[in-house]
Design an enzyme around this catalytic site. Structure first.
Site, PDB file in Angstrom:
ATOM      1  N   ARG A 251      36.295  42.673  38.997  1.00 42.74           N
ATOM      2  CA  ARG A 251      36.988  42.079  37.860  1.00 42.74           C
ATOM      3  C   ARG A 251      38.344  41.618  38.368  1.00 42.74           C
ATOM      4  O   ARG A 251      38.953  42.255  39.232  1.00 42.74           O
ATOM      5  CB  ARG A 251      37.168  43.092  36.731  1.00 42.74           C
ATOM      6  CG  ARG A 251      35.910  43.381  35.963  1.00 42.74           C
ATOM      7  CD  ARG A 251      35.437  42.211  35.135  1.00 42.74           C
ATOM      8  NE  ARG A 251      36.245  42.028  33.923  1.00 42.74           N
ATOM      9  CZ  ARG A 251      36.161  40.965  33.128  1.00 42.74           C
ATOM     10  NH1 ARG A 251      35.353  39.968  33.441  1.00 42.74           N
ATOM     11  NH2 ARG A 251      36.904  40.881  32.033  1.00 42.74           N
ATOM     12  N   GLU A 302      48.855  40.588  30.447  1.00 42.28           N
ATOM     13  CA  GLU A 302      47.820  40.853  31.456  1.00 42.28           C
ATOM     14  C   GLU A 302      46.442  40.524  30.867  1.00 42.28           C
ATOM     15  O   GLU A 302      45.998  41.165  29.912  1.00 42.28           O
ATOM     16  CB  GLU A 302      47.899  42.322  31.862  1.00 42.28           C
ATOM     17  CG  GLU A 302      47.113  42.686  33.094  1.00 42.28           C
ATOM     18  CD  GLU A 302      47.440  44.099  33.553  1.00 42.28           C
ATOM     19  OE1 GLU A 302      46.525  44.937  33.533  1.00 42.28           O
ATOM     20  OE2 GLU A 302      48.613  44.362  33.911  1.00 42.28           O
ATOM     21  N   TYR A 350      38.771  51.917  43.974  1.00 48.62           N
ATOM     22  CA  TYR A 350      40.100  51.843  43.385  1.00 48.62           C
ATOM     23  C   TYR A 350      40.965  52.970  43.939  1.00 48.62           C
ATOM     24  O   TYR A 350      40.535  54.120  43.993  1.00 48.62           O
ATOM     25  CB  TYR A 350      40.029  51.939  41.861  1.00 48.62           C
ATOM     26  CG  TYR A 350      41.383  51.805  41.222  1.00 48.62           C
ATOM     27  CD1 TYR A 350      41.967  50.557  41.046  1.00 48.62           C
ATOM     28  CD2 TYR A 350      42.105  52.938  40.846  1.00 48.62           C
ATOM     29  CE1 TYR A 350      43.225  50.429  40.489  1.00 48.62           C
ATOM     30  CE2 TYR A 350      43.367  52.819  40.289  1.00 48.62           C
ATOM     31  CZ  TYR A 350      43.915  51.559  40.109  1.00 48.62           C
ATOM     32  OH  TYR A 350      45.179  51.447  39.577  1.00 48.62           O
TER      33      TYR A 350
END
Length: 372
Positions: A251, A302, A350
């Site tokens: 993403r 964002e 991540y």
């Protein structure tokens, strides 16, 4: 045979590469750090505007329980005492995060932990399932209907670009619920923002080390690799192997920065926008990270986005398909003896900042076989 000019060519000037270069240089290894962007620092880079350090690639708040990592970053910067206490806007009302007694009072009017616990437990019993098959069922089984529908459902669907019922349950492993009036988002002992922004840390790490920006590794790969004995690669692992096993999915994010001629736009560094009517997920007001008193302010909206090769890759999509593809690249990487793979893109995972620093230090220790 022509002698190599450098011991290490480090592709990527983010935290992993910068820490690696710093530590290796301390051990008399000659490093060259290159980056495709026009600046050093990767995603922690701060751009100063109107005297405000703007987190160009999204909010970065340092937090850790690891004293060694805390002491390490404090070599390069003085940290303030910023505590992350985000707000959440849902259906026209503001709520405190993380989920705590302030949130429950705002949601239900409850005043005691017992009252809040009874509502949550009752909703888990009513809406939860024993074997959640998707994110929605998982969330309902962890915190019940009200919290899920107010704070999680629409926000998560925006974040991942798909319905919560189509997302795997494992995305949410736990949802911390605090039965205290405590708005501190992190539980870590050490947290704060470096005074002067994250560039102070990157500049400290790379002081005296040769760096080059606006260099695309893949445009002149053979020549660049010929400069050094080994390559430290922090980019996308599938790109390194020319996508031979397929493309990993991510993403992406888009940031819209705005200057406002007011001293204070929203009164808080982070405000989440849960409702689907807002295409962005949050607004960051950067000056509040460093308690700024400037006459103007800069905010950033964002926007989560689908990803393609022309966009920045932010969040790996850790479904079964991508994990199977990554395993193939991981095995392939073991054959590349002259290349060291590290960081969130090379490891397809991540990382928080403290984790990436720890990972880089560990990698250096493994290579040198000594305690750094």
């Amino acid at each position: 045979m022509k002698e190599k000019k450098y011991d290490y060519l480090i592709v990527g000037a983010g935290l992993f590469g910068s820490v690696f270069a710093h530590e290796m240089t301390k051990h008399n290894k000659k490093c060259l750090v290159i980056d495709k962007r026009e600046h050093l620092g990767g995603n922690v880079y701060c751009e100063q505007k109107e005297g405000i350090n703007v987190h160009k690639y999204g909010a970065h708040i340092f937090h850790t329980n690891n004293k060694r990592i805390w002491d390490y970053v404090n070599q390069f910067a003085t940290f303030n005492n910023y505590i992350n206490s985000p707000l959440s806007l849902s259906k026209g009302k503001l709520y405190n995060l993380p989920f705590n007694m302030n949130t429950f009072y705002q949601l239900w009017g409850t005043k005691t932990p017992q009252e809040a616990k009874e509502i949550i437990d009752g909703q888990i019993k009513e809406y939860g399932v024993k074997s959640p098959k998707n994110l929605e069922e998982q969330a309902l089984s962890l915190i019940g209907k009200d919290i899920y529908e107010t704070f999680i459902k629409e926000y998560t669907e925006k974040q991942w670009g798909t319905k919560a019922t189509d997302l795997p349950a494992f995305i949410i492993k736990r949802l911390p619920v605090r039965y205290t009036y405590n708005n501190n988002y992190f539980n870590d002992i050490y947290q704060g923002i470096p005074i002067g922004g994250y560039n102070t840390i990157i500049n400290g790490l790379l002081e005296g080390i040769e760096t080059k920006t606006n260099i695309d590794f893949f445009e002149d790969r053979v020549a660049l690799e010929s400069l050094a004995d080994k390559v430290v690669y922090t980019g996308k692992i599938d790109e390194f192997f020319d996508y031979k096993y397929g493309q990993l999915e991510y993403r992406s994010l888009r940031f819209e920065h705005e200057l406002h001629d007011v001293g204070n736009y929203q009164g808080n560094a982070v405000v989440n926008y849960n409702d689907s009517e807002y295409k962005f997920t949050r607004i960051i007001e950067h000056k509040h990270f460093e308690f700024g008193k400037q006459d103007k302010t800069i905010i950033t909206r964002e926007y989560p986005e689908s990803w393609d090769r022309g966009k920045e890759a932010y969040y790996p999509i850790n479904n079964d398909r991508n994990q199977d593809v990554f395993k193939k690249y991981k095995e392939e990487s073991k054959k590349s003896k002259h290349v060291i793979f590290g960081g969130r893109l090379a490891e397809y995972r991540y990382y928080d900042m403290h984790q990436i620093i720890a990972s880089s230090l560990t990698k250096v220790e493994e290579i040198l076989k000594i305690e750094v």
